[in-house]
Motif scaffolding. Structure first.
Motif, PDB file in Angstrom:
ATOM      1  N   HIS A   1     -19.872  18.045 -36.757  1.00  0.00           N
ATOM      2  CA  HIS A   1     -19.543  18.585 -35.441  1.00  0.00           C
ATOM      3  C   HIS A   1     -18.056  18.912 -35.341  1.00  0.00           C
ATOM      4  CE1 HIS A   1     -23.341  16.493 -34.747  1.00  0.00           C
ATOM      5  NE2 HIS A   1     -23.524  17.375 -33.793  1.00  0.00           N
ATOM      6  N   TYR A   2     -17.707  19.646 -34.293  1.00  0.00           N
ATOM      7  CA  TYR A   2     -16.314  19.913 -33.957  1.00  0.00           C
ATOM      8  C   TYR A   2     -16.214  20.042 -32.445  1.00  0.00           C
ATOM      9  CZ  TYR A   2     -17.172  24.906 -32.994  1.00  0.00           C
ATOM     10  OH  TYR A   2     -17.623  26.090 -32.472  1.00  0.00           O
ATOM     11  N   ALA A   3     -14.980  19.938 -31.944  1.00  0.00           N
ATOM     12  CA  ALA A   3     -14.721  20.124 -30.522  1.00  0.00           C
ATOM     13  C   ALA A   3     -13.344  20.765 -30.383  1.00  0.00           C
ATOM     14  CB  ALA A   3     -14.767  18.795 -29.774  1.00  0.00           C
ATOM     15  N   ILE A   4     -13.105  21.390 -29.257  1.00  0.00           N
ATOM     16  CA  ILE A   4     -11.828  22.047 -28.999  1.00  0.00           C
ATOM     17  C   ILE A   4     -10.951  21.118 -28.156  1.00  0.00           C
ATOM     18  CG2 ILE A   4     -10.666  24.051 -28.002  1.00  0.00           C
ATOM     19  CD1 ILE A   4     -12.508  24.679 -30.431  1.00  0.00           C
ATOM     20  N   GLU A   5      -9.726  20.871 -28.654  1.00  0.00           N
ATOM     21  CA  GLU A   5      -8.758  20.035 -27.928  1.00  0.00           C
ATOM     22  C   GLU A   5      -8.087  20.875 -26.852  1.00  0.00           C
ATOM     23  OE1 GLU A   5      -7.386  17.302 -26.396  1.00  0.00           O
ATOM     24  OE2 GLU A   5      -7.715  16.496 -28.424  1.00  0.00           O
ATOM     25  N   THR A   6      -8.223  20.477 -25.618  1.00  0.00           N
ATOM     26  CA  THR A   6      -7.656  21.250 -24.513  1.00  0.00           C
ATOM     27  C   THR A   6      -6.236  20.822 -24.155  1.00  0.00           C
ATOM     28  OG1 THR A   6      -8.649  19.769 -22.883  1.00  0.00           O
ATOM     29  CG2 THR A   6      -9.931  21.723 -23.531  1.00  0.00           C
TER      30      THR A   6
ATOM     31  N   ALA B   1      14.029   6.394 -29.736  1.00  0.00           N
ATOM     32  CA  ALA B   1      14.970   5.313 -30.028  1.00  0.00           C
ATOM     33  C   ALA B   1      15.776   4.882 -28.797  1.00  0.00           C
ATOM     34  CB  ALA B   1      15.912   5.741 -31.145  1.00  0.00           C
ATOM     35  N   ASP B   2      15.918   5.766 -27.809  1.00  0.00           N
ATOM     36  CA  ASP B   2      16.658   5.436 -26.586  1.00  0.00           C
ATOM     37  C   ASP B   2      15.776   4.790 -25.522  1.00  0.00           C
ATOM     38  OD1 ASP B   2      19.028   6.542 -27.628  1.00  0.00           O
ATOM     39  OD2 ASP B   2      18.434   8.552 -26.956  1.00  0.00           O
ATOM     40  N   GLY B   3      14.497   4.577 -25.826  1.00  0.00           N
ATOM     41  CA  GLY B   3      13.590   3.961 -24.871  1.00  0.00           C
ATOM     42  C   GLY B   3      12.960   4.911 -23.880  1.00  0.00           C
ATOM     43  N   ASN B   4      13.074   6.211 -24.124  1.00  0.00           N
ATOM     44  CA  ASN B   4      12.467   7.203 -23.234  1.00  0.00           C
ATOM     45  C   ASN B   4      11.034   7.502 -23.663  1.00  0.00           C
ATOM     46  OD1 ASN B   4      14.891   7.712 -21.725  1.00  0.00           O
ATOM     47  ND2 ASN B   4      15.645   8.801 -23.521  1.00  0.00           N
ATOM     48  N   PRO B   5      10.108   7.623 -22.690  1.00  0.00           N
ATOM     49  CA  PRO B   5       8.723   7.939 -23.057  1.00  0.00           C
ATOM     50  C   PRO B   5       8.616   9.358 -23.611  1.00  0.00           C
ATOM     51  CG  PRO B   5       8.985   8.007 -20.680  1.00  0.00           C
ATOM     52  CD  PRO B   5      10.294   7.514 -21.244  1.00  0.00           C
ATOM     53  N   LEU B   6       7.733   9.526 -24.595  1.00  0.00           N
ATOM     54  CA  LEU B   6       7.513  10.830 -25.218  1.00  0.00           C
ATOM     55  C   LEU B   6       6.098  11.319 -24.972  1.00  0.00           C
ATOM     56  CD1 LEU B   6       9.187  10.163 -28.696  1.00  0.00           C
ATOM     57  CD2 LEU B   6      10.155  11.408 -26.749  1.00  0.00           C
ATOM     58  N   VAL B   7       5.945  12.640 -24.905  1.00  0.00           N
ATOM     59  CA  VAL B   7       4.632  13.282 -24.842  1.00  0.00           C
ATOM     60  C   VAL B   7       4.638  14.482 -25.784  1.00  0.00           C
ATOM     61  CG1 VAL B   7       4.098  12.560 -22.479  1.00  0.00           C
ATOM     62  CG2 VAL B   7       5.247  14.749 -22.882  1.00  0.00           C
ATOM     63  N   SER B   8       3.479  14.917 -26.168  1.00  0.00           N
ATOM     64  CA  SER B   8       3.347  16.075 -27.047  1.00  0.00           C
ATOM     65  C   SER B   8       3.504  17.368 -26.254  1.00  0.00           C
ATOM     66  CB  SER B   8       1.969  16.077 -27.708  1.00  0.00           C
ATOM     67  OG  SER B   8       1.749  17.292 -28.389  1.00  0.00           O
ATOM     68  N   ARG B   9       4.180  18.320 -26.869  1.00  0.00           N
ATOM     69  CA  ARG B   9       4.223  19.696 -26.375  1.00  0.00           C
ATOM     70  C   ARG B   9       3.696  20.618 -27.472  1.00  0.00           C
ATOM     71  NH1 ARG B   9       4.185  17.851 -22.093  1.00  0.00           N
ATOM     72  NH2 ARG B   9       5.809  17.891 -20.526  1.00  0.00           N
ATOM     73  N   GLY B  10       2.874  20.026 -28.351  1.00  0.00           N
ATOM     74  CA  GLY B  10       2.271  20.793 -29.434  1.00  0.00           C
ATOM     75  C   GLY B  10       1.248  21.783 -28.911  1.00  0.00           C
ATOM     76  N   PRO B  11       0.606  22.481 -29.823  1.00  0.00           N
ATOM     77  CA  PRO B  11      -0.345  23.517 -29.404  1.00  0.00           C
ATOM     78  C   PRO B  11      -1.594  22.953 -28.749  1.00  0.00           C
ATOM     79  CG  PRO B  11      -0.440  23.180 -31.768  1.00  0.00           C
ATOM     80  CD  PRO B  11       0.704  22.347 -31.271  1.00  0.00           C
ATOM     81  N   ARG B  12      -2.197  23.775 -27.915  1.00  0.00           N
ATOM     82  CA  ARG B  12      -3.517  23.495 -27.341  1.00  0.00           C
ATOM     83  C   ARG B  12      -4.534  24.308 -28.131  1.00  0.00           C
ATOM     84  NH1 ARG B  12      -3.330  21.749 -21.618  1.00  0.00           N
ATOM     85  NH2 ARG B  12      -1.142  21.540 -21.059  1.00  0.00           N
TER      86      ARG B  12
ATOM     87  N   ALA C   1      -5.748  26.305 -34.555  1.00  0.00           N
ATOM     88  CA  ALA C   1      -6.454  27.531 -34.171  1.00  0.00           C
ATOM     89  C   ALA C   1      -5.696  28.777 -34.614  1.00  0.00           C
ATOM     90  CB  ALA C   1      -6.687  27.555 -32.663  1.00  0.00           C
ATOM     91  N   ALA C   2      -4.397  28.654 -34.830  1.00  0.00           N
ATOM     92  CA  ALA C   2      -3.592  29.795 -35.274  1.00  0.00           C
ATOM     93  C   ALA C   2      -3.645  29.996 -36.792  1.00  0.00           C
ATOM     94  CB  ALA C   2      -2.141  29.599 -34.841  1.00  0.00           C
ATOM     95  N   HIS C   3      -4.201  29.021 -37.525  1.00  0.00           N
ATOM     96  CA  HIS C   3      -4.173  29.087 -38.987  1.00  0.00           C
ATOM     97  C   HIS C   3      -5.545  29.026 -39.645  1.00  0.00           C
ATOM     98  CE1 HIS C   3      -0.092  27.870 -37.830  1.00  0.00           C
ATOM     99  NE2 HIS C   3       0.247  28.647 -38.835  1.00  0.00           N
ATOM    100  N   VAL C   4      -6.593  28.896 -38.847  1.00  0.00           N
ATOM    101  CA  VAL C   4      -7.963  28.907 -39.358  1.00  0.00           C
ATOM    102  C   VAL C   4      -8.778  29.874 -38.522  1.00  0.00           C
ATOM    103  CG1 VAL C   4      -7.797  26.500 -40.132  1.00  0.00           C
ATOM    104  CG2 VAL C   4      -8.880  27.011 -37.938  1.00  0.00           C
ATOM    105  N   ARG C   5      -9.934  30.236 -39.035  1.00  0.00           N
ATOM    106  CA  ARG C   5     -10.843  31.069 -38.250  1.00  0.00           C
ATOM    107  C   ARG C   5     -12.276  30.643 -38.523  1.00  0.00           C
ATOM    108  NH1 ARG C   5     -12.849  35.193 -41.574  1.00  0.00           N
ATOM    109  NH2 ARG C   5     -11.644  35.422 -43.482  1.00  0.00           N
ATOM    110  N   PRO C   6     -13.128  30.774 -37.508  1.00  0.00           N
ATOM    111  CA  PRO C   6     -14.544  30.414 -37.707  1.00  0.00           C
ATOM    112  C   PRO C   6     -15.301  31.556 -38.373  1.00  0.00           C
ATOM    113  CG  PRO C   6     -14.172  31.107 -35.443  1.00  0.00           C
ATOM    114  CD  PRO C   6     -12.834  31.152 -36.133  1.00  0.00           C
ATOM    115  N   VAL C   7     -16.276  31.199 -39.186  1.00  0.00           N
ATOM    116  CA  VAL C   7     -17.178  32.173 -39.792  1.00  0.00           C
ATOM    117  C   VAL C   7     -18.597  31.604 -39.706  1.00  0.00           C
ATOM    118  CG1 VAL C   7     -15.458  33.160 -41.354  1.00  0.00           C
ATOM    119  CG2 VAL C   7     -16.876  31.267 -42.138  1.00  0.00           C
ATOM    120  N   ARG C   8     -19.563  32.493 -39.629  1.00  0.00           N
ATOM    121  CA  ARG C   8     -20.958  32.045 -39.662  1.00  0.00           C
ATOM    122  C   ARG C   8     -21.335  31.734 -41.103  1.00  0.00           C
ATOM    123  NH1 ARG C   8     -22.444  30.599 -34.807  1.00  0.00           N
ATOM    124  NH2 ARG C   8     -21.836  32.128 -33.268  1.00  0.00           N
TER     125      ARG C   8
END
Length: 172
Positions: free
Chosen positions: A64-69, A95-106, A164-171
């Motif tokens: 299976h697969y799913a799309i990360e939103t 290192a400064d104790g600040n919380p981090l979050v991802s800004r990577g691709p959707r 999603a920018a580096h792969v593509r689906p095929v049947r």
């Protein structure tokens, strides 16, 4: 004709499954996979109580697969309030104790890492016993193109995020 004798791949192909290939060279990176409506919650596993560190159970079931939103992977940026650094992961601070979050691709395609083919680990962010997604894409196709991010450390969800920018689906 019945499903007997066709095997899982034959049945999956007829039911709308797709395989994912490298967009740069066309090499197959997965076999046929069926889409899930959403990325499942990561299975609970008491990793801190395990006799030996190892990857957690896979988030996405095999086949299976799913799309990360949500954003996933690098860059990690300072957040105003603490929260999960990435989906299905806990909080993370710099290192400064600040919380981090991802800004990577959707839109990453999340698969069971055991369903991937021919990928090599490259420059994974440091983790105690596996690959961390903190540094971004860390899986390279045979042609040399970075195509995915593996999360396989014992304290993180066990999943592979195909870009999603580096792969593509095929049947199949």
């Amino acid at each position: 004709m019945t499903d007997r004798g066709r095997g899982r791949e034959g049945v999956a192909a007829e039911a709308g499954a797709v395989s994912f290939v490298c967009a740069a060279c066309g090499v197959a990176l997965t076999g046929p996979l069926m889409r899930l409506p959403a990325v499942p919650e990561a299975p609970y596993h008491a990793w801190s109580e395990a006799d030996e560190p190892r990857p957690l159970p896979a988030t996405v079931p095999s086949g299976h697969y799913a799309i990360e939103t949500e954003p996933y992977g690098a860059p990690l940026v300072v957040a105003e309030v603490p929260g999960p650094v990435m989906p299905r992961q806990g909080q993370h601070w710099n290192a400064d104790g600040n919380p981090l979050v991802s800004r990577g691709p959707r839109g990453n395609i999340v698969v069971n890492p055991d369903d991937a083919r021919g990928l090599e680990l490259e420059h994974a962010a440091p983790a105690c016993c596996g690959a961390s997604p903190d540094g971004g894409m860390n899986q390279v196709c045979a042609c040399g193109t970075l195509v995915a991010t593996l999360s396989s450390d014992c304290a993180m969800p066990y999943e592979l995020h195909l870009s999603a920018a580096h792969v593509r689906p095929v049947r199949p």
